[in-house]
Motif scaffolding. Sequence first.
Motif, PDB file in Angstrom:
ATOM      1  N   SER A 165      29.048   8.148  19.267  1.00  0.00           N
ATOM      2  CA  SER A 165      30.128   7.159  19.302  1.00  0.00           C
ATOM      3  C   SER A 165      30.811   7.079  20.658  1.00  0.00           C
ATOM      4  CB  SER A 165      31.168   7.487  18.222  1.00  0.00           C
ATOM      5  OG  SER A 165      30.586   7.485  16.937  1.00  0.00           O
ATOM      6  N   ASP A 166      30.514   7.999  21.555  1.00  0.00           N
ATOM      7  CA  ASP A 166      31.111   7.970  22.892  1.00  0.00           C
ATOM      8  C   ASP A 166      30.744   6.664  23.599  1.00  0.00           C
ATOM      9  OD1 ASP A 166      32.357   9.486  25.289  1.00  0.00           O
ATOM     10  OD2 ASP A 166      30.417   8.803  26.043  1.00  0.00           O
ATOM     11  N   GLN A 167      31.739   5.990  24.189  1.00  0.00           N
ATOM     12  CA  GLN A 167      31.517   4.673  24.770  1.00  0.00           C
ATOM     13  C   GLN A 167      30.528   4.699  25.926  1.00  0.00           C
ATOM     14  OE1 GLN A 167      32.554   1.637  23.545  1.00  0.00           O
ATOM     15  NE2 GLN A 167      32.964   3.060  21.854  1.00  0.00           N
ATOM     16  N   ASN A 168      30.512   5.768  26.707  1.00  0.00           N
ATOM     17  CA  ASN A 168      29.538   5.860  27.801  1.00  0.00           C
ATOM     18  C   ASN A 168      28.115   5.928  27.253  1.00  0.00           C
ATOM     19  OD1 ASN A 168      31.456   5.823  29.882  1.00  0.00           O
ATOM     20  ND2 ASN A 168      31.798   8.038  29.691  1.00  0.00           N
ATOM     21  N   PHE A 169      27.950   6.696  26.163  1.00  0.00           N
ATOM     22  CA  PHE A 169      26.634   6.792  25.537  1.00  0.00           C
ATOM     23  C   PHE A 169      26.235   5.443  24.938  1.00  0.00           C
ATOM     24  CE2 PHE A 169      23.903   7.543  21.840  1.00  0.00           C
ATOM     25  CZ  PHE A 169      22.899   8.319  22.403  1.00  0.00           C
ATOM     26  N   VAL A 170      27.181   4.775  24.273  1.00  0.00           N
ATOM     27  CA  VAL A 170      26.903   3.477  23.658  1.00  0.00           C
ATOM     28  C   VAL A 170      26.475   2.463  24.713  1.00  0.00           C
ATOM     29  CG1 VAL A 170      27.954   1.512  22.464  1.00  0.00           C
ATOM     30  CG2 VAL A 170      28.410   3.837  21.673  1.00  0.00           C
ATOM     31  N   ARG A 171      27.187   2.431  25.842  1.00  0.00           N
ATOM     32  CA  ARG A 171      26.826   1.490  26.903  1.00  0.00           C
ATOM     33  C   ARG A 171      25.429   1.761  27.444  1.00  0.00           C
ATOM     34  NH1 ARG A 171      32.406   1.733  28.317  1.00  0.00           N
ATOM     35  NH2 ARG A 171      32.014   3.563  29.627  1.00  0.00           N
ATOM     36  N   GLU A 172      25.092   3.032  27.600  1.00  0.00           N
ATOM     37  CA  GLU A 172      23.775   3.377  28.137  1.00  0.00           C
ATOM     38  C   GLU A 172      22.666   2.982  27.160  1.00  0.00           C
ATOM     39  OE1 GLU A 172      21.647   7.127  30.463  1.00  0.00           O
ATOM     40  OE2 GLU A 172      23.648   7.336  29.608  1.00  0.00           O
ATOM     41  N   ILE A 173      22.883   3.276  25.886  1.00  0.00           N
ATOM     42  CA  ILE A 173      21.887   2.907  24.871  1.00  0.00           C
ATOM     43  C   ILE A 173      21.750   1.390  24.769  1.00  0.00           C
ATOM     44  CG2 ILE A 173      21.499   2.796  22.368  1.00  0.00           C
ATOM     45  CD1 ILE A 173      20.458   5.321  23.539  1.00  0.00           C
ATOM     46  N   ASN A 174      22.867   0.681  24.746  1.00  0.00           N
ATOM     47  CA  ASN A 174      22.820  -0.774  24.639  1.00  0.00           C
ATOM     48  C   ASN A 174      22.112  -1.402  25.831  1.00  0.00           C
ATOM     49  OD1 ASN A 174      24.168  -0.552  22.247  1.00  0.00           O
ATOM     50  ND2 ASN A 174      26.144  -1.268  23.028  1.00  0.00           N
ATOM     51  N   SER A 175      22.320  -0.827  27.020  1.00  0.00           N
ATOM     52  CA  SER A 175      21.657  -1.339  28.219  1.00  0.00           C
ATOM     53  C   SER A 175      20.151  -1.169  28.119  1.00  0.00           C
ATOM     54  CB  SER A 175      22.192  -0.625  29.458  1.00  0.00           C
ATOM     55  OG  SER A 175      21.508  -1.037  30.620  1.00  0.00           O
ATOM     56  N   ARG A 176      19.706  -0.030  27.582  1.00  0.00           N
ATOM     57  CA  ARG A 176      18.268   0.223  27.442  1.00  0.00           C
ATOM     58  C   ARG A 176      17.644  -0.633  26.359  1.00  0.00           C
ATOM     59  NH1 ARG A 176      16.452   6.439  28.367  1.00  0.00           N
ATOM     60  NH2 ARG A 176      17.676   6.900  30.233  1.00  0.00           N
ATOM     61  N   SER A 177      18.407  -0.940  25.329  1.00  0.00           N
ATOM     62  CA  SER A 177      17.835  -1.653  24.184  1.00  0.00           C
ATOM     63  C   SER A 177      17.750  -3.156  24.409  1.00  0.00           C
ATOM     64  CB  SER A 177      18.667  -1.378  22.926  1.00  0.00           C
ATOM     65  OG  SER A 177      19.983  -1.905  23.064  1.00  0.00           O
ATOM     66  N   LYS A 178      18.396  -3.685  25.450  1.00  0.00           N
ATOM     67  CA  LYS A 178      18.398  -5.126  25.685  1.00  0.00           C
ATOM     68  C   LYS A 178      16.985  -5.687  25.859  1.00  0.00           C
ATOM     69  CE  LYS A 178      22.995  -5.769  27.714  1.00  0.00           C
ATOM     70  NZ  LYS A 178      23.753  -6.112  28.945  1.00  0.00           N
ATOM     71  N   SER A 179      16.113  -4.906  26.468  1.00  0.00           N
ATOM     72  CA  SER A 179      14.763  -5.400  26.748  1.00  0.00           C
ATOM     73  C   SER A 179      13.790  -5.206  25.589  1.00  0.00           C
ATOM     74  CB  SER A 179      14.203  -4.703  27.995  1.00  0.00           C
ATOM     75  OG  SER A 179      14.136  -3.304  27.791  1.00  0.00           O
ATOM     76  N   ALA A 180      14.244  -4.575  24.522  1.00  0.00           N
ATOM     77  CA  ALA A 180      13.351  -4.276  23.393  1.00  0.00           C
ATOM     78  C   ALA A 180      13.263  -5.460  22.434  1.00  0.00           C
ATOM     79  CB  ALA A 180      13.825  -3.040  22.645  1.00  0.00           C
ATOM     80  N   SER A 181      12.059  -5.777  22.003  1.00  0.00           N
ATOM     81  CA  SER A 181      11.831  -6.773  20.959  1.00  0.00           C
ATOM     82  C   SER A 181      11.414  -6.044  19.688  1.00  0.00           C
ATOM     83  CB  SER A 181      10.737  -7.755  21.378  1.00  0.00           C
ATOM     84  OG  SER A 181      11.134  -8.528  22.484  1.00  0.00           O
ATOM     85  N   TRP A 182      11.909  -6.530  18.565  1.00  0.00           N
ATOM     86  CA  TRP A 182      11.632  -5.897  17.282  1.00  0.00           C
ATOM     87  C   TRP A 182      10.939  -6.874  16.335  1.00  0.00           C
ATOM     88  CZ3 TRP A 182      12.602  -0.880  15.605  1.00  0.00           C
ATOM     89  CH2 TRP A 182      13.319  -0.068  16.492  1.00  0.00           C
ATOM     90  N   LEU A 183      10.040  -6.330  15.542  1.00  0.00           N
ATOM     91  CA  LEU A 183       9.421  -7.058  14.443  1.00  0.00           C
ATOM     92  C   LEU A 183       9.849  -6.367  13.155  1.00  0.00           C
ATOM     93  CD1 LEU A 183       7.395  -9.120  13.247  1.00  0.00           C
ATOM     94  CD2 LEU A 183       5.622  -7.365  13.539  1.00  0.00           C
ATOM     95  N   PHE A 184      10.395  -7.140  12.216  1.00  0.00           N
ATOM     96  CA  PHE A 184      10.852  -6.582  10.943  1.00  0.00           C
ATOM     97  C   PHE A 184      10.046  -7.171   9.793  1.00  0.00           C
ATOM     98  CE2 PHE A 184      14.545  -6.133  13.720  1.00  0.00           C
ATOM     99  CZ  PHE A 184      14.869  -4.794  13.510  1.00  0.00           C
TER     100      PHE A 184
END
Length: 407
Positions: free
Chosen positions: A49-68
């Motif tokens: 829940s730490d905001q620095n961790f959240v920002r880092e994860i969100n930055s990495r996940s922007k380029s990911a595409s998902w199939l559900f």
Amino acid sequence: MDNHSNSTTNAISFCLLPSDLIHNILLYLALPEIMGMKLVNKSISYLISDQNFVREINSRSKSASWLFVYKKRWCRNAVLEGFSDQSTRWFKIAIADLLKPVISPFEDLYFMTASANIFLFVSNSKRQVFAVNLVSKTVKEIPASPLGPRGTSSWRRSGMKLVAERDRFRFLFAELVDDRPVLFEYSSETDTWRSMETKENTGNLPRGDEREGDCIFLNVTNRPNGSVVVAVGSQSNNAPPVIIRPRIDVGGNNNNNNDRQQVAVGFSNWGNATDRLHVYGDGHMVIIRSSGVDESSSSEARSVRKLRSIEVWGLSRNGENWEYISRVPSDLMKKISKDYGVMIGCLEKADWVIKIVLMSNHECLWQIFWLSYDMETNSWTWIPLPDCNMKGLNMAGIAFSRGLTLS
């Protein structure tokens, strides 16, 4: 019992690692795994829940595409699974527990579409749409549209679009009303629907490589030689939607005149095999051409098809035609060409990349393959998918998504 003990021991051992090491390990997990790790203990949940961790994860996940893929046995054991182009396995998404307060476990539920952290499901018996937020773990019942309650068969994938950003979202769909295309839009901010009359296209549309992110395209009707598409600005405003009527001339790219008469939109049925399937989405179209495996055998055997080619088409500048863009290279077609009896598909375009997933069934076995076409580099990519364990299950919805975040 031993498995539970081992899991508990492993969780305790993980928590005893130095916090910096735990932080680095978590950074390389997929988002569904990270969400699950929040349940291990308070210290892990605090770190995630730490905001620095959240920002880092969100930055990495922007380029990911998902199939559900939403799959189920009739009236039980429904599960939503996701696969990212940055992962090597399917992830189970805990969706059933979130839906329990509003949906009976025996309800006939269909997965419609997804965007960011929002997932839309429709109940066939209640004829209602539910929005599930995976991060906040909330379920919202969307009021009936101006057209009234709608069951699963009323929603057409290429005629709807979900646009989400964190907790806010817009859900749009287009339908013929008194033989005239009408656009309907729901806003989660106001919890209301609005309907918008459409106007005929009188000017030039931006080309496909110039209108990235500026327009949302919703297919209203699709026929062998043409379509009716509604185009609306990607930002919510009062600009009227535009009707586009692109026509298609397959003769210019394929000399088989029979293709004009053999077409289905997105799927084919046993005993009613077709040589050409269309999949629509985001102002583009995929044409899947097939041929019979054994024309001399029984009618059931003749309904088995084999892929011959896959082509991408897009709207012309003035919106009057579908224009040929590219075809899957022959060496790649050899890798993915399989026998099939039933096929469905979906298409999504984002950041100059057209993503295509085709899901086929042959002798009760499902196969899924994911293709991507980069418009900037004119290159095709095949993303191999591991087995999704569909044997004995029914497919109840499939969709692409981007923008999953931890907040």
